[in-house]
Scaffold this motif. Structure first.
Motif, PDB file in Angstrom:
ATOM      1  N   TYR A 159       0.793  -1.327   0.058  1.00 31.56           N
ATOM      2  CA  TYR A 159       0.185   0.103   0.110  1.00 31.56           C
ATOM      3  C   TYR A 159       0.858   1.305  -0.037  1.00 31.56           C
ATOM      4  CZ  TYR A 159      -3.235   3.732   1.649  1.00 31.56           C
ATOM      5  OH  TYR A 159      -3.885   4.931   1.838  1.00 31.56           O
ATOM      6  N   ALA A 216      -7.275  -8.258  -3.074  1.00 29.78           N
ATOM      7  CA  ALA A 216      -8.536  -7.619  -2.513  1.00 29.78           C
ATOM      8  C   ALA A 216      -8.031  -6.526  -1.400  1.00 29.78           C
ATOM      9  CB  ALA A 216      -9.306  -8.741  -2.195  1.00 29.78           C
ATOM     10  N   PRO A 217      -7.324  -6.825  -0.463  1.00 25.64           N
ATOM     11  CA  PRO A 217      -7.297  -5.868   0.788  1.00 25.64           C
ATOM     12  C   PRO A 217      -6.612  -4.552   0.134  1.00 25.64           C
ATOM     13  CG  PRO A 217      -6.400  -7.952   1.446  1.00 25.64           C
ATOM     14  CD  PRO A 217      -6.605  -8.159  -0.008  1.00 25.64           C
ATOM     15  N   LYS A 272      -9.475  -2.717  -1.585  1.00 23.83           N
ATOM     16  CA  LYS A 272     -10.054  -1.996  -0.679  1.00 23.83           C
ATOM     17  C   LYS A 272      -9.481  -0.633  -0.260  1.00 23.83           C
ATOM     18  CE  LYS A 272     -13.922  -2.103   2.354  1.00 23.83           C
ATOM     19  NZ  LYS A 272     -15.131  -2.135   2.041  1.00 23.83           N
ATOM     20  N   MET A 273      -8.243  -0.857   0.073  1.00 25.29           N
ATOM     21  CA  MET A 273      -7.687   0.203   0.651  1.00 25.29           C
ATOM     22  C   MET A 273      -7.377   1.530  -0.280  1.00 25.29           C
ATOM     23  SD  MET A 273      -4.400  -1.384   3.005  1.00 25.29           S
ATOM     24  CE  MET A 273      -4.174   0.169   4.018  1.00 25.29           C
TER      25      MET A 273
END
Lengths: 310, 310
Positions: free
Chosen positions: A185, A218-219, A222-223
């Protein structure tokens, strides 16, 4: 939308189907085998096609294995194959990063390292293209997150966030964890491109479903408020272009065989191949083939049904 | 949509704002503190409100801490509070599972165990309601997935999948991994309800963002083809109903204070509270407040700006 033709039990139809194509692109998991279970019809069907001088290509979204790993897997199951006949999503992504990105995204050129969320297959293919990487299977990332991590990542400290990272590449990672998602991220927020080998939501194994590469990314999606990664596995046409570039075949004389409508069958349809064949040994059901939004030209219960046309 | 009123620097407006409400619901992270950093205005502002006989309630989506953990955190930062003044998403979920589910989903009644993806806060709140659970912080689930896991999970073997599990509850889990997602998915596929303490995509810490509970449940949502969990944190009104049930306050005389439009401000607006106040010390920007789809009635730079109305 037309109704797919069910070939099983119709020798003439099967012979006509086989004669129509020079090249058969195979999805592997769910078509030739499921997990470690080889379907009994797979080896004789491939032998039959090879005897008829058909070219076979094994097209897999599985990013955990390199092409050579896959060739070995095929071989260990009694299927002879060359590395060139294998196309994996990690290879497809690596080709893109090494050959396309420097032109399409010149700003990334100077930041030429890749942060990997994934297994060894990705690392092998990146290395085969001479691309430096970090993350991946490095045990330094297989640990709990600490308060120090938060501080250093938030500050963009170069001791933890390598300033040369210009790409985050996410594939299936059996060891994904909170820390790796944090790193990925923060690299993306600092300008790295968000790429994925593939975005399959699930991985079939032992007759059931487990998390696929799409569930590992997917995380991050989403973030990032829904921002999807650029993906290289089926149904992405970057892979079809690479396959065509290698074999120079006539798309109208090629057929994609697969078990998933949204990856395999869509891959063949969007690639404008002459044919697509669905099999019922994987994810899709008969209803998916007959009533879904994405339908193959033909379908059989299992690959071995084609042996009737031998 | 109306434009939020900027209160900073306008003593009369701030006094009028404070006088209007009897109850102030506080989001914590991003309002009172960020990570471990307490904002300097937080303690004096809370003191000022208490002196004016306002009721303060700390409403948090953080599922990793129990109410008592949160009270301790507040206390350690110099903010006196009682457990009753704290409402957490794990508590809200536990109340639902113990008191509502047996009526609303009688089929779950006989399968009364909860499989937890999350930290100790969830376990503590489940235990406080007498709900049996597994998963969570159990070190047995903090390991790599094995070929044996695939087989046993695919077969639904009762030695690994407890037949009494009727609910999967997902919260923020700093130790989430491939294995836990496998378990959660297979429990859901076998009929367990998919619940989440909350679905915040991110967790603010050290001035940056890290994966939140919504990013931990994202792999499951992806695997389930987009099926979202039933969630209990803000902006879900189950939490507002529980708070109102406890304090019996007049919603028109209550104000929600928060930093996120899609959780905090939406929570207050959908709960038809008399007011909502946005602060700029967390996730939302001034543009979010002024031009977003969800806008607070009022906003300030930081909570401490309210001290001008003391």
């Amino acid at each position: 939308m037309s109704t797919p033709e069910y070939l099983k039990g119709n020798k003439d139809a099967i012979r006509g189907f086989i004669d129509k194509y020079d090249v058969f692109l195979f999805d592997c998991d769910g078509v030739l085998w499921s997990g470690d279970h080889l379907f009994p019809g797979s080896v004789p069907t491939l032998e039959m096609l090879r005897k008829k001088n058909k070219r076979v290509v094994f097209v897999t979204n599985n990013s955990t294995k390199s092409r050579e790993d896959y060739r070995k897997k095929l071989e260990s199951m009694g299927i002879p194959a060359t590395v060139e006949e294998v196309f994996g999503s990690s290879y497809s992504a690596s080709i893109y990063i090494s050959r396309i990105l420097p032109q399409s995204h010149p700003e990334v050129k100077k930041r030429n390292k890749v942060f990997v969320v994934g297994e060894a297959g990705i690392e092998t293919e990146l290395a085969s293209e001479g691309i430096p990487y970090l993350g991946g299977t490095d045990p330094a990332y297989r640990r709990d997150v600490t308060p120090e991590d938060y501080k250093l990542l938030a500050a963009g400290d170069p001791s933890v966030l390598d300033p040369d990272v210009g790409v985050v590449l996410v594939g299936l990672d059996f060891h994904f964890n909170y820390l790796k998602i944090c790193y990925a991220y923060h690299y993306i927020k600092r300008g790295a491109l968000f790429l994925a080998t593939n975005t399959d939501s699930t991985l079939p194994s032992a007759g059931a479903l487990f998390p696929g590469a799409g569930s590992v990314s997917a995380p991050l999606v989403k973030m990032l408020g829904g921002q999807e990664p650029m993906a290289f596995g089926k149904p992405n046409q970057a892979m079809m272009d690479a396959i065509e570039g290698k074999f120079q075949f006539d798309r109208s004389k090629a057929c994609m065989i697969g078990d998933r409508t949204n990856t395999d069958i869509r891959f063949g349809l969007e690639g404008k191949l002459g044919g697509t064949l669905g099999v019922l040994t994987g994810v899709a059901t008969k209803e998916d083939f007959l009533e879904g939004d994405v339908r193959p030209h033909y379908y059989v219960d299992e690959l071995g049904d084609l042996l009737e046309g031998a």
